[in-house]
Design a protein around this motif. Structure first.
Motif, PDB file in Angstrom:
ATOM      1  N   PRO A  76       0.746  -1.323   0.059  1.00 31.66           N
ATOM      2  CA  PRO A  76       0.039   0.009  -0.050  1.00 31.66           C
ATOM      3  C   PRO A  76       0.819   1.281   0.063  1.00 31.66           C
ATOM      4  O   PRO A  76       0.389   2.200  -0.155  1.00 31.66           O
ATOM      5  CB  PRO A  76      -0.842  -0.018   1.353  1.00 31.66           C
ATOM      6  CG  PRO A  76      -0.199  -1.096   2.198  1.00 31.66           C
ATOM      7  CD  PRO A  76       0.582  -2.064   1.260  1.00 31.66           C
ATOM      8  N   ASN A  77       2.234   1.207   0.055  1.00 34.31           N
ATOM      9  CA  ASN A  77       3.122   2.310   0.375  1.00 34.31           C
ATOM     10  C   ASN A  77       3.617   2.745  -1.021  1.00 34.31           C
ATOM     11  O   ASN A  77       4.142   3.658  -1.107  1.00 34.31           O
ATOM     12  CB  ASN A  77       4.269   2.114   1.119  1.00 34.31           C
ATOM     13  CG  ASN A  77       3.782   2.093   2.489  1.00 34.31           C
ATOM     14  OD1 ASN A  77       2.727   2.839   2.831  1.00 34.31           O
ATOM     15  ND2 ASN A  77       4.194   1.261   3.485  1.00 34.31           N
ATOM     16  N   ARG A  78       3.112   2.150  -2.048  1.00 34.98           N
ATOM     17  CA  ARG A  78       3.582   1.861  -3.495  1.00 34.98           C
ATOM     18  C   ARG A  78       2.718   3.216  -4.057  1.00 34.98           C
ATOM     19  O   ARG A  78       1.596   3.071  -3.896  1.00 34.98           O
ATOM     20  CB  ARG A  78       3.566   0.786  -4.514  1.00 34.98           C
ATOM     21  CG  ARG A  78       4.875   0.018  -3.794  1.00 34.98           C
ATOM     22  CD  ARG A  78       4.925  -1.345  -4.539  1.00 34.98           C
ATOM     23  NE  ARG A  78       5.950  -2.431  -4.166  1.00 34.98           N
ATOM     24  CZ  ARG A  78       6.157  -3.663  -4.547  1.00 34.98           C
ATOM     25  NH1 ARG A  78       5.447  -4.001  -5.653  1.00 34.98           N
ATOM     26  NH2 ARG A  78       7.150  -4.244  -3.836  1.00 34.98           N
ATOM     27  N   ARG A  79       3.469   3.722  -5.144  1.00 37.97           N
ATOM     28  CA  ARG A  79       2.743   4.745  -5.918  1.00 37.97           C
ATOM     29  C   ARG A  79       3.425   4.789  -7.454  1.00 37.97           C
ATOM     30  O   ARG A  79       4.351   4.530  -7.456  1.00 37.97           O
ATOM     31  CB  ARG A  79       2.769   6.086  -5.438  1.00 37.97           C
ATOM     32  CG  ARG A  79       2.287   6.538  -4.060  1.00 37.97           C
ATOM     33  CD  ARG A  79       0.848   6.330  -3.946  1.00 37.97           C
ATOM     34  NE  ARG A  79       0.397   6.546  -2.840  1.00 37.97           N
ATOM     35  CZ  ARG A  79       0.211   5.618  -1.776  1.00 37.97           C
ATOM     36  NH1 ARG A  79       0.455   4.357  -2.161  1.00 37.97           N
ATOM     37  NH2 ARG A  79      -0.679   5.862  -0.406  1.00 37.97           N
ATOM     38  N   VAL A  80       2.448   5.344  -8.230  1.00 38.06           N
ATOM     39  CA  VAL A  80       3.026   5.181  -9.769  1.00 38.06           C
ATOM     40  C   VAL A  80       3.031   6.412 -10.369  1.00 38.06           C
ATOM     41  O   VAL A  80       1.976   7.230  -9.885  1.00 38.06           O
ATOM     42  CB  VAL A  80       2.119   4.199 -10.609  1.00 38.06           C
ATOM     43  CG1 VAL A  80       0.740   4.620 -10.565  1.00 38.06           C
ATOM     44  CG2 VAL A  80       2.729   3.906 -11.953  1.00 38.06           C
ATOM     45  N   THR A  81       3.682   7.011 -11.088  1.00 39.30           N
ATOM     46  CA  THR A  81       3.781   8.216 -11.772  1.00 39.30           C
ATOM     47  C   THR A  81       3.919   7.894 -13.320  1.00 39.30           C
ATOM     48  O   THR A  81       4.359   6.872 -13.833  1.00 39.30           O
ATOM     49  CB  THR A  81       5.198   8.862 -11.619  1.00 39.30           C
ATOM     50  OG1 THR A  81       5.175   9.208 -10.150  1.00 39.30           O
ATOM     51  CG2 THR A  81       5.112  10.319 -12.262  1.00 39.30           C
ATOM     52  N   ILE A  82       2.792   8.349 -13.955  1.00 37.17           N
ATOM     53  CA  ILE A  82       2.484   8.313 -15.457  1.00 37.17           C
ATOM     54  C   ILE A  82       2.733   9.480 -16.251  1.00 37.17           C
ATOM     55  O   ILE A  82       2.208  10.728 -16.057  1.00 37.17           O
ATOM     56  CB  ILE A  82       0.894   7.847 -15.517  1.00 37.17           C
ATOM     57  CG1 ILE A  82       0.836   6.334 -14.950  1.00 37.17           C
ATOM     58  CG2 ILE A  82       0.773   7.650 -17.006  1.00 37.17           C
ATOM     59  CD1 ILE A  82      -0.580   5.952 -14.810  1.00 37.17           C
ATOM     60  N   GLN A  83       3.396   9.245 -17.316  1.00 36.07           N
ATOM     61  CA  GLN A  83       3.535  10.421 -18.311  1.00 36.07           C
ATOM     62  C   GLN A  83       3.108   9.748 -19.705  1.00 36.07           C
ATOM     63  O   GLN A  83       3.594   8.706 -20.223  1.00 36.07           O
ATOM     64  CB  GLN A  83       4.913  10.832 -18.356  1.00 36.07           C
ATOM     65  CG  GLN A  83       5.425  11.786 -19.437  1.00 36.07           C
ATOM     66  CD  GLN A  83       6.594  12.346 -19.471  1.00 36.07           C
ATOM     67  OE1 GLN A  83       7.444  11.608 -18.925  1.00 36.07           O
ATOM     68  NE2 GLN A  83       6.995  13.320 -20.151  1.00 36.07           N
ATOM     69  N   TRP A  84       2.157  10.318 -20.426  1.00 41.62           N
ATOM     70  CA  TRP A  84       1.654   9.737 -21.474  1.00 41.62           C
ATOM     71  C   TRP A  84       1.401  10.842 -22.557  1.00 41.62           C
ATOM     72  O   TRP A  84       1.397  11.986 -22.340  1.00 41.62           O
ATOM     73  CB  TRP A  84       0.212   9.309 -21.336  1.00 41.62           C
ATOM     74  CG  TRP A  84      -0.661  10.058 -20.463  1.00 41.62           C
ATOM     75  CD1 TRP A  84      -1.040   9.793 -19.239  1.00 41.62           C
ATOM     76  CD2 TRP A  84      -1.858  10.571 -21.440  1.00 41.62           C
ATOM     77  NE1 TRP A  84      -2.126  10.836 -19.173  1.00 41.62           N
ATOM     78  CE2 TRP A  84      -2.545  11.231 -20.205  1.00 41.62           C
ATOM     79  CE3 TRP A  84      -2.129  10.766 -22.538  1.00 41.62           C
ATOM     80  CZ2 TRP A  84      -3.776  11.860 -20.485  1.00 41.62           C
ATOM     81  CZ3 TRP A  84      -3.316  11.686 -22.843  1.00 41.62           C
ATOM     82  CH2 TRP A  84      -4.039  12.210 -21.597  1.00 41.62           C
ATOM     83  N   THR A  85       1.166  10.304 -23.900  1.00 48.69           N
ATOM     84  CA  THR A  85       0.887  11.437 -25.007  1.00 48.69           C
ATOM     85  C   THR A  85      -0.047  10.237 -25.782  1.00 48.69           C
ATOM     86  O   THR A  85       0.152   9.102 -26.230  1.00 48.69           O
ATOM     87  CB  THR A  85       2.079  11.523 -25.884  1.00 48.69           C
ATOM     88  OG1 THR A  85       2.978  12.337 -24.926  1.00 48.69           O
ATOM     89  CG2 THR A  85       1.763  12.426 -27.104  1.00 48.69           C
ATOM     90  N   LEU A  86      -1.397  10.885 -26.215  1.00 42.30           N
ATOM     91  CA  LEU A  86      -2.226  10.097 -26.911  1.00 42.30           C
ATOM     92  C   LEU A  86      -2.002  10.520 -28.442  1.00 42.30           C
ATOM     93  O   LEU A  86      -1.933  11.827 -28.893  1.00 42.30           O
ATOM     94  CB  LEU A  86      -3.536  10.490 -26.743  1.00 42.30           C
ATOM     95  CG  LEU A  86      -4.726   9.645 -27.592  1.00 42.30           C
ATOM     96  CD1 LEU A  86      -4.871   8.288 -27.281  1.00 42.30           C
ATOM     97  CD2 LEU A  86      -6.193  10.274 -26.848  1.00 42.30           C
ATOM     98  N   GLU A  87      -1.896   9.575 -29.598  1.00 41.34           N
ATOM     99  CA  GLU A  87      -1.414   9.989 -30.727  1.00 41.34           C
ATOM    100  C   GLU A  87      -2.503   9.355 -31.612  1.00 41.34           C
ATOM    101  O   GLU A  87      -3.075   8.407 -31.459  1.00 41.34           O
ATOM    102  CB  GLU A  87      -0.135   9.606 -31.072  1.00 41.34           C
ATOM    103  CG  GLU A  87       0.852  10.259 -30.488  1.00 41.34           C
ATOM    104  CD  GLU A  87       2.389   9.794 -30.908  1.00 41.34           C
ATOM    105  OE1 GLU A  87       3.308  10.564 -30.886  1.00 41.34           O
ATOM    106  OE2 GLU A  87       2.371   8.566 -31.121  1.00 41.34           O
ATOM    107  N   GLU A  88      -2.659  10.097 -33.021  1.00 40.13           N
ATOM    108  CA  GLU A  88      -3.551   9.429 -34.131  1.00 40.13           C
ATOM    109  C   GLU A  88      -2.805   9.279 -35.286  1.00 40.13           C
ATOM    110  O   GLU A  88      -2.123  10.264 -35.488  1.00 40.13           O
ATOM    111  CB  GLU A  88      -4.732  10.259 -34.093  1.00 40.13           C
ATOM    112  CG  GLU A  88      -5.773   9.731 -35.081  1.00 40.13           C
ATOM    113  CD  GLU A  88      -7.119  10.503 -35.357  1.00 40.13           C
ATOM    114  OE1 GLU A  88      -8.221   9.886 -35.216  1.00 40.13           O
ATOM    115  OE2 GLU A  88      -6.849  11.507 -35.373  1.00 40.13           O
ATOM    116  N   GLU A  89      -2.822   8.114 -36.097  1.00 37.21           N
ATOM    117  CA  GLU A  89      -2.133   8.186 -37.157  1.00 37.21           C
ATOM    118  C   GLU A  89      -2.753   8.977 -38.315  1.00 37.21           C
ATOM    119  O   GLU A  89      -3.888   9.041 -38.338  1.00 37.21           O
ATOM    120  CB  GLU A  89      -2.191   6.622 -37.753  1.00 37.21           C
ATOM    121  CG  GLU A  89      -1.306   6.412 -38.845  1.00 37.21           C
ATOM    122  CD  GLU A  89      -1.246   5.141 -39.495  1.00 37.21           C
ATOM    123  OE1 GLU A  89      -0.301   4.591 -40.212  1.00 37.21           O
ATOM    124  OE2 GLU A  89      -2.108   4.040 -38.953  1.00 37.21           O
TER     125      GLU A  89
END
Length: 94
Positions: free
Chosen positions: A79-92
């Motif tokens: 329960p002490n774990r955390r996640v950091t997310i960085q994202w980019t949504l692309e379309e062809e």
């Protein structure tokens, strides 16, 4: 025998053409830079240690679901774990 008047009349055109070709040779070729590089993950904050990191490009919806399931499992282990997310949504583009 060459007529010096005919040569003189064509010389400016020949020089202009030669200059244009020389300029093309001196210009660097246009190169497609490709996709932007994926930035490094942010530094780990004091009091935290990095357990895992990674990056993936052009994931499908099912690939994203599998990754989030994997990350959720790792988060659920402690329960002490955390996640950091960085994202980019692309379309062809078409």
């Amino acid at each position: 025998m060459m007529d010096e008047f005919a040569l003189a009349g064509g010389l400016p055109a020949k020089l202009s053409d030669a200059e244009g070709r020389a300029v093309k040779l001196l210009r660097p070729p246009k190169v497609d830079p490709g996709p932007a590089p994926i930035p490094d993950p942010p530094p780990t904050k004091p009091g935290w240690k990095r357990l895992d990191s990674g990056s993936t490009e052009r994931m499908s919806g099912s690939d994203l679901s599998a990754l989030t399931e994997k990350l959720a499992g790792k988060l659920g282990e402690n329960p002490n774990r955390r996640v950091t997310i960085q994202w980019t949504l692309e379309e062809e583009s078409e």
